[in-house]
Design a protein around this motif. Structure first.
Motif, short mmCIF file in Angstrom:
data_model
loop_
_atom_site.label_atom_id
_atom_site.label_comp_id
_atom_site.label_asym_id
_atom_site.label_seq_id
_atom_site.Cartn_x
_atom_site.Cartn_y
_atom_site.Cartn_z
N ARG A 45 0.80 -1.22 0.00
CA ARG A 45 0.00 0.00 0.00
C ARG A 45 0.83 1.27 0.00
O ARG A 45 0.38 2.31 -0.44
CB ARG A 45 -0.95 0.01 1.18
CG ARG A 45 -2.03 -1.03 1.04
CD ARG A 45 -2.99 -0.96 2.18
NE ARG A 45 -4.00 -2.00 1.98
CZ ARG A 45 -4.82 -2.39 2.91
NH1 ARG A 45 -4.77 -1.85 4.11
NH2 ARG A 45 -5.69 -3.33 2.66
N ASP A 46 2.05 1.19 0.53
CA ASP A 46 2.88 2.39 0.61
C ASP A 46 4.35 1.97 0.65
O ASP A 46 4.80 1.41 1.64
CB ASP A 46 2.53 3.21 1.85
CG ASP A 46 3.29 4.53 1.93
OD1 ASP A 46 3.84 4.98 0.90
OD2 ASP A 46 3.34 5.09 3.03
N PHE A 47 5.05 2.17 -0.44
CA PHE A 47 6.47 1.83 -0.46
C PHE A 47 7.21 2.75 -1.42
O PHE A 47 6.63 3.39 -2.29
CB PHE A 47 6.70 0.36 -0.80
CG PHE A 47 6.35 -0.01 -2.21
CD1 PHE A 47 7.31 -0.02 -3.21
CD2 PHE A 47 5.07 -0.40 -2.53
CE1 PHE A 47 6.99 -0.37 -4.51
CE2 PHE A 47 4.73 -0.76 -3.83
CZ PHE A 47 5.69 -0.75 -4.81
N THR A 48 8.50 2.81 -1.23
CA THR A 48 9.37 3.65 -2.04
C THR A 48 10.44 2.78 -2.68
O THR A 48 11.02 1.92 -2.03
CB THR A 48 10.06 4.71 -1.15
OG1 THR A 48 9.05 5.47 -0.49
CG2 THR A 48 10.93 5.62 -1.97
N ILE A 49 10.68 3.01 -3.97
CA ILE A 49 11.78 2.35 -4.64
C ILE A 49 12.79 3.41 -5.09
O ILE A 49 12.44 4.58 -5.25
CB ILE A 49 11.33 1.48 -5.83
CG1 ILE A 49 10.68 2.32 -6.92
CG2 ILE A 49 10.40 0.39 -5.38
CD1 ILE A 49 10.41 1.53 -8.18
N ARG A 50 14.02 2.98 -5.25
CA ARG A 50 15.09 3.89 -5.66
C ARG A 50 15.62 3.47 -7.02
O ARG A 50 15.86 2.28 -7.26
CB ARG A 50 16.22 3.85 -4.64
CG ARG A 50 17.39 4.72 -5.01
CD ARG A 50 18.47 4.64 -3.96
NE ARG A 50 19.57 5.54 -4.33
CZ ARG A 50 20.73 5.54 -3.74
NH1 ARG A 50 20.96 4.72 -2.73
NH2 ARG A 50 21.67 6.36 -4.14
N LYS A 51 15.81 4.43 -7.91
CA LYS A 51 16.39 4.17 -9.23
C LYS A 51 17.70 4.92 -9.33
O LYS A 51 17.74 6.13 -9.14
CB LYS A 51 15.43 4.64 -10.33
CG LYS A 51 15.95 4.40 -11.74
CD LYS A 51 14.93 4.88 -12.77
CE LYS A 51 15.42 4.67 -14.19
NZ LYS A 51 14.42 5.16 -15.16
#
Length: 93
Positions: A45-51
């Protein structure tokens, strides 16, 4: 601009991919089913990914980009299922 990028998910697993257009909105074609197995419904429901951009070239050929992608997959071991979501080249322990 052609780029090789690394995506890092909240669980620390990574995915290495390539983008021939350097689109800020492109996050790869990792297998969604593999990724979903690692997260609960609540976590989804709520997450952050890094590129991160690992390599870039304005003049690199498609062959060079393919080579660089495999080079980085092997370097970061993102084809090891305990480390990442790449499934090619096939991981051998």
């Amino acid at each position: 601009m052609k780029v090789i990028y690394k995506i890092t998910y909240p669980n620390g697993k990574i995915y290495i991919g390539q983008d021939l257009t350097d689109s800020i909105n492109y996050f790869g074609s990792a297998n969604s089913n593999l990724i979903e197995q690692d997260f609960t419904q609540e976590q989804k429901r709520d997450f952050t990914i890094r590129k991160e951009i690992l390599w870039e070239s304005e003049t690199g050929s498609k062959q060079e980009v393919n080579f660089k992608e495999i080079e980085y997959i092997l370097l970061f071991r993102s084809n090891d299922p305990t480390i990442g979501y790449n499934r090619r080249p096939k991981f051998s322990a």
